[in-house]
Motif scaffolding. Sequence first.
Motif, PDB file in Angstrom:
ATOM      1  N   ALA A  83       0.842  -1.205   0.000  1.00  0.00           N
ATOM      2  CA  ALA A  83       0.000   0.000   0.000  1.00  0.00           C
ATOM      3  C   ALA A  83       0.872   1.249   0.000  1.00  0.00           C
ATOM      4  CB  ALA A  83      -0.932  -0.016   1.210  1.00  0.00           C
ATOM      5  N   ARG A  84       1.969   1.174   0.730  1.00  0.00           N
ATOM      6  CA  ARG A  84       2.869   2.333   0.767  1.00  0.00           C
ATOM      7  C   ARG A  84       3.477   2.606  -0.609  1.00  0.00           C
ATOM      8  NH1 ARG A  84       7.654   3.280   5.118  1.00  0.00           N
ATOM      9  NH2 ARG A  84       6.000   4.456   6.123  1.00  0.00           N
ATOM     10  N   THR A  85       3.760   1.534  -1.378  1.00  0.00           N
ATOM     11  CA  THR A  85       4.332   1.758  -2.722  1.00  0.00           C
ATOM     12  C   THR A  85       3.346   2.518  -3.605  1.00  0.00           C
ATOM     13  OG1 THR A  85       3.555  -0.338  -3.720  1.00  0.00           O
ATOM     14  CG2 THR A  85       5.719  -0.370  -2.640  1.00  0.00           C
ATOM     15  N   ARG A  86       2.024   2.440  -3.271  1.00  0.00           N
ATOM     16  CA  ARG A  86       1.025   3.180  -4.072  1.00  0.00           C
ATOM     17  C   ARG A  86       0.497   4.393  -3.309  1.00  0.00           C
ATOM     18  NH1 ARG A  86      -3.788   0.594  -7.932  1.00  0.00           N
ATOM     19  NH2 ARG A  86      -4.072   2.560  -9.082  1.00  0.00           N
ATOM     20  N   ARG A  87       1.038   4.605  -2.110  1.00  0.00           N
ATOM     21  CA  ARG A  87       0.617   5.723  -1.248  1.00  0.00           C
ATOM     22  C   ARG A  87      -0.883   5.719  -1.002  1.00  0.00           C
ATOM     23  NH1 ARG A  87       4.919  10.304  -2.156  1.00  0.00           N
ATOM     24  NH2 ARG A  87       6.529   9.069  -3.145  1.00  0.00           N
ATOM     25  N   ILE A  88      -1.402   4.547  -0.639  1.00  0.00           N
ATOM     26  CA  ILE A  88      -2.823   4.445  -0.305  1.00  0.00           C
ATOM     27  C   ILE A  88      -2.961   3.920   1.120  1.00  0.00           C
ATOM     28  CG2 ILE A  88      -3.482   4.069  -2.722  1.00  0.00           C
ATOM     29  CD1 ILE A  88      -3.827   1.078  -2.035  1.00  0.00           C
ATOM     30  N   PRO A  89      -4.118   4.139   1.766  1.00  0.00           N
ATOM     31  CA  PRO A  89      -4.294   3.676   3.144  1.00  0.00           C
ATOM     32  C   PRO A  89      -4.324   2.148   3.232  1.00  0.00           C
ATOM     33  CG  PRO A  89      -6.016   5.267   2.513  1.00  0.00           C
ATOM     34  CD  PRO A  89      -5.308   4.875   1.261  1.00  0.00           C
ATOM     35  N   CYS A  90      -3.875   1.637   4.359  1.00  0.00           N
ATOM     36  CA  CYS A  90      -3.938   0.187   4.612  1.00  0.00           C
ATOM     37  C   CYS A  90      -4.395  -0.031   6.042  1.00  0.00           C
ATOM     38  CB  CYS A  90      -2.573  -0.440   4.386  1.00  0.00           C
ATOM     39  SG  CYS A  90      -2.517  -2.213   4.751  1.00  0.00           S
ATOM     40  N   HIS A  91      -5.420  -0.857   6.215  1.00  0.00           N
ATOM     41  CA  HIS A  91      -5.922  -1.217   7.535  1.00  0.00           C
ATOM     42  C   HIS A  91      -5.624  -2.686   7.796  1.00  0.00           C
ATOM     43  CE1 HIS A  91      -8.232   2.559   7.632  1.00  0.00           C
ATOM     44  NE2 HIS A  91      -8.459   2.325   6.352  1.00  0.00           N
ATOM     45  N   VAL A  92      -5.046  -2.970   8.946  1.00  0.00           N
ATOM     46  CA  VAL A  92      -4.752  -4.367   9.275  1.00  0.00           C
ATOM     47  C   VAL A  92      -5.394  -4.705  10.615  1.00  0.00           C
ATOM     48  CG1 VAL A  92      -2.965  -6.098   9.633  1.00  0.00           C
ATOM     49  CG2 VAL A  92      -2.574  -4.241   8.004  1.00  0.00           C
ATOM     50  N   VAL A  93      -6.298  -5.684  10.574  1.00  0.00           N
ATOM     51  CA  VAL A  93      -6.937  -6.163  11.800  1.00  0.00           C
ATOM     52  C   VAL A  93      -6.028  -7.198  12.440  1.00  0.00           C
ATOM     53  CG1 VAL A  93      -8.903  -7.439  12.728  1.00  0.00           C
ATOM     54  CG2 VAL A  93      -9.247  -5.721  10.924  1.00  0.00           C
ATOM     55  N   VAL A  94      -5.652  -6.952  13.695  1.00  0.00           N
ATOM     56  CA  VAL A  94      -4.727  -7.873  14.373  1.00  0.00           C
ATOM     57  C   VAL A  94      -5.363  -8.373  15.665  1.00  0.00           C
ATOM     58  CG1 VAL A  94      -2.678  -6.767  13.402  1.00  0.00           C
ATOM     59  CG2 VAL A  94      -3.560  -5.982  15.586  1.00  0.00           C
ATOM     60  N   PRO A  95      -5.175  -9.650  15.960  1.00  0.00           N
ATOM     61  CA  PRO A  95      -5.789 -10.215  17.164  1.00  0.00           C
ATOM     62  C   PRO A  95      -5.033  -9.804  18.427  1.00  0.00           C
ATOM     63  CG  PRO A  95      -4.499 -11.876  16.035  1.00  0.00           C
ATOM     64  CD  PRO A  95      -4.418 -10.651  15.190  1.00  0.00           C
ATOM     65  N   GLU A  96      -5.750  -9.630  19.505  1.00  0.00           N
ATOM     66  CA  GLU A  96      -5.114  -9.429  20.816  1.00  0.00           C
ATOM     67  C   GLU A  96      -4.133 -10.579  21.039  1.00  0.00           C
ATOM     68  OE1 GLU A  96      -5.706  -6.884  22.605  1.00  0.00           O
ATOM     69  OE2 GLU A  96      -7.638  -6.102  21.909  1.00  0.00           O
ATOM     70  N   GLY A  97      -2.977 -10.255  21.617  1.00  0.00           N
ATOM     71  CA  GLY A  97      -2.022 -11.322  21.933  1.00  0.00           C
ATOM     72  C   GLY A  97      -1.012 -11.589  20.830  1.00  0.00           C
ATOM     73  N   ALA A  98      -1.117 -10.889  19.702  1.00  0.00           N
ATOM     74  CA  ALA A  98      -0.145 -11.091  18.621  1.00  0.00           C
ATOM     75  C   ALA A  98       1.235 -10.592  19.067  1.00  0.00           C
ATOM     76  CB  ALA A  98      -0.592 -10.343  17.365  1.00  0.00           C
ATOM     77  N   VAL A  99       2.296 -11.129  18.438  1.00  0.00           N
ATOM     78  CA  VAL A  99       3.672 -10.774  18.814  1.00  0.00           C
ATOM     79  C   VAL A  99       3.933  -9.284  18.564  1.00  0.00           C
ATOM     80  CG1 VAL A  99       6.113 -11.232  18.344  1.00  0.00           C
ATOM     81  CG2 VAL A  99       4.456 -13.100  18.280  1.00  0.00           C
ATOM     82  N   ALA A 100       4.378  -8.587  19.586  1.00  0.00           N
ATOM     83  CA  ALA A 100       4.564  -7.133  19.514  1.00  0.00           C
ATOM     84  C   ALA A 100       5.513  -6.737  18.378  1.00  0.00           C
ATOM     85  CB  ALA A 100       5.091  -6.610  20.849  1.00  0.00           C
ATOM     86  N   ALA A 101       6.583  -7.504  18.186  1.00  0.00           N
ATOM     87  CA  ALA A 101       7.563  -7.161  17.153  1.00  0.00           C
ATOM     88  C   ALA A 101       6.929  -7.194  15.768  1.00  0.00           C
ATOM     89  CB  ALA A 101       8.748  -8.121  17.216  1.00  0.00           C
ATOM     90  N   LYS A 102       6.031  -8.156  15.562  1.00  0.00           N
ATOM     91  CA  LYS A 102       5.382  -8.259  14.238  1.00  0.00           C
ATOM     92  C   LYS A 102       4.436  -7.084  14.020  1.00  0.00           C
ATOM     93  CE  LYS A 102       6.309 -12.904  13.232  1.00  0.00           C
ATOM     94  NZ  LYS A 102       6.104 -13.979  12.288  1.00  0.00           N
ATOM     95  N   LEU A 103       3.708  -6.689  15.076  1.00  0.00           N
ATOM     96  CA  LEU A 103       2.796  -5.552  14.948  1.00  0.00           C
ATOM     97  C   LEU A 103       3.594  -4.276  14.689  1.00  0.00           C
ATOM     98  CD1 LEU A 103       0.156  -6.292  17.722  1.00  0.00           C
ATOM     99  CD2 LEU A 103       0.342  -7.145  15.376  1.00  0.00           C
ATOM    100  N   ALA A 104       4.728  -4.149  15.355  1.00  0.00           N
ATOM    101  CA  ALA A 104       5.568  -2.960  15.153  1.00  0.00           C
ATOM    102  C   ALA A 104       6.025  -2.887  13.700  1.00  0.00           C
ATOM    103  CB  ALA A 104       6.768  -3.007  16.096  1.00  0.00           C
TER     104      ALA A 104
END
Lengths: 318, 318
Positions: free
Chosen positions: B87-108
């Motif tokens: 999405a960044r390569t096209r400069r458009i918004p991106c929404h990502v739904v992430v579950p509680e408890g997911a690995v912090a490093a991956k969310l970062a």
Amino acid sequence: MPGFDDVLAAAARIAPHAHATPVLRSRTLDALAGCELHFKAEHLQRSGAFKFRGACNAVWSLGDAGAARGVVTHSSGNHGAALALAARTRRIPCHVVVPEGAVAAKLAAIAAYGATLHRCAPTIADREAACEQLRRATGAELVHPYTDPRVIAGQGTATLELLCTAGPLDALVVPVGGGGLAGGAALALAARAPGTALWLAEPTGAAETAESLRRGERVTGFLPDTVCDGLRGTLGAPNFGMLSRHGAQALVVDDADTVRAMRLVWRHCKQLVEPSSAVALAAVLANPERFAGQRVGIVLSGGNVDLDALPGLFALGR
Amino acid sequence: MPGFDDVLAAAARIAPHAHATPVLRSRTLDALAGCELHFKAEHLQRSGAFKFRGACNAVWSLGDAGAARGVVTHSSGNHGAALALAARTRRIPCHVVVPEGAVAAKLAAIAAYGATLHRCAPTIADREAACEQLRRATGAELVHPYTDPRVIAGQGTATLELLCTAGPLDALVVPVGGGGLAGGAALALAARAPGTALWLAEPTGAAETAESLRRGERVTGFLPDTVCDGLRGTLGAPNFGMLSRHGAQALVVDDADTVRAMRLVWRHCKQLVEPSSAVALAAVLANPERFAGQRVGIVLSGGNVDLDALPGLFALGR
């Protein structure tokens, strides 16, 4: 003392055996460092370290009769493995004197390349005596890890290739231990890129190169204390002379910064480099004002990490 | 259902944004495996996984008006990061739904690529409901991690490139989770290398593809239990159809073997691949009779390892 002609001759001599390693880039690390980083990937060299270049040049410099008697060295690390593999490329015997207490995985790697291991007590005097005894008994040629001129010339080929691939550089940063890689870099830069500054990255716990350059004379007798196991050797006398005359400058780096830099390379480049490699990136990250906006070459010198020792290593870099 | 034309179109569409990753070789691993291994290095792809190919193809397939409304997906792993970067390569918004408890490093990592994170409860129903709500509220286009035909076609470009670089292969081994990479591989092989056998490597603790192919119908409802966090998804319905019709065969691998194979790649190739990548090499090593003497392609699917979780991972592979 080797000269630039010896580097060129080494490049031709080792070409059939050594890899021309790639130069890697990372947008993320460039942004973090505030400069343009060109990583010479010597962890992808055969035997997993630049050391194969020098060892290979030494082995293939021998006449047939001398070569048949084999080669000998003392090293429990990358030079031992590199010489073993280089000897195998010429099908000649290789003897490696290793100190009691060396890491079993490293010894297994040296043995796997076909060398004969000889154990001795873990002092430098014992190691040198054992080498000398083997040399006399077998007629094998001693190949010192970093003072041998054939080794220094061979290591210079890494910088030569980096300059060919990356183009002009403002600075080159290499790890320094005994000074084989750095000495070779000085030869290549002097001939091909005299405007490129040569920086020597050194761990705080083994910073005798920084001290030697400051005093203008070679300091010895340091007791190394660093996780950079490839940089515990004492700067060689010819190496000191070459680096000093070239005007190379040292940058001293804490092990914790080195481990953090290592993790950055792992995470962003997906390349498994060892702490002794990461010290160069750590030096750049710790001195942003010196490299801001520059084109900077970095030699990733090796990738022989002891995976079983990782938890302790990571604890250091938190 | 995507066809081979869609793979070719994807290759042209993503070329300005994605890396043409190298194909790596290792003499040591060839000797261990008893065959010739050609590793497609997708851990060196942007965002650290092949997932960028499919995400990038989906993002750049959108019309300008649709693209401006952005994209949405649910993933706490490589697809989330890949879609964020695409999405960044096209400069458009991106929404990502992430579950509680997911690995912090991956969310970062996902957030660092500029996506907006939306947290939800960790069930698949909650994740899909949150996605649907976001889609309605923003008009963003849903990009499913592995059933979306644009994603499958994009993943097929990895196999297309591998065939171009490595030449004819007797077998191709890819990890299988949801089946996006494997579905794309089937498309590329059917058109360009119909004689190449397609093998799907799957962890014992998430082996519903093997079971689905055995029964001839898609099995769902498995509770995944594996260190291969990229392979915990349920095989998609279109993916099952494509793989089943293609005649792909599954090989099931224990996590301990996968971790050992991962360590082999780290040690001998100096490449940091994640467990979900190493399952393919583990499948070859565990089935030497099936691959003896063959030219075997392996997709190293990603390199996003949680370095802080290494001690636990290594304990498994002893």
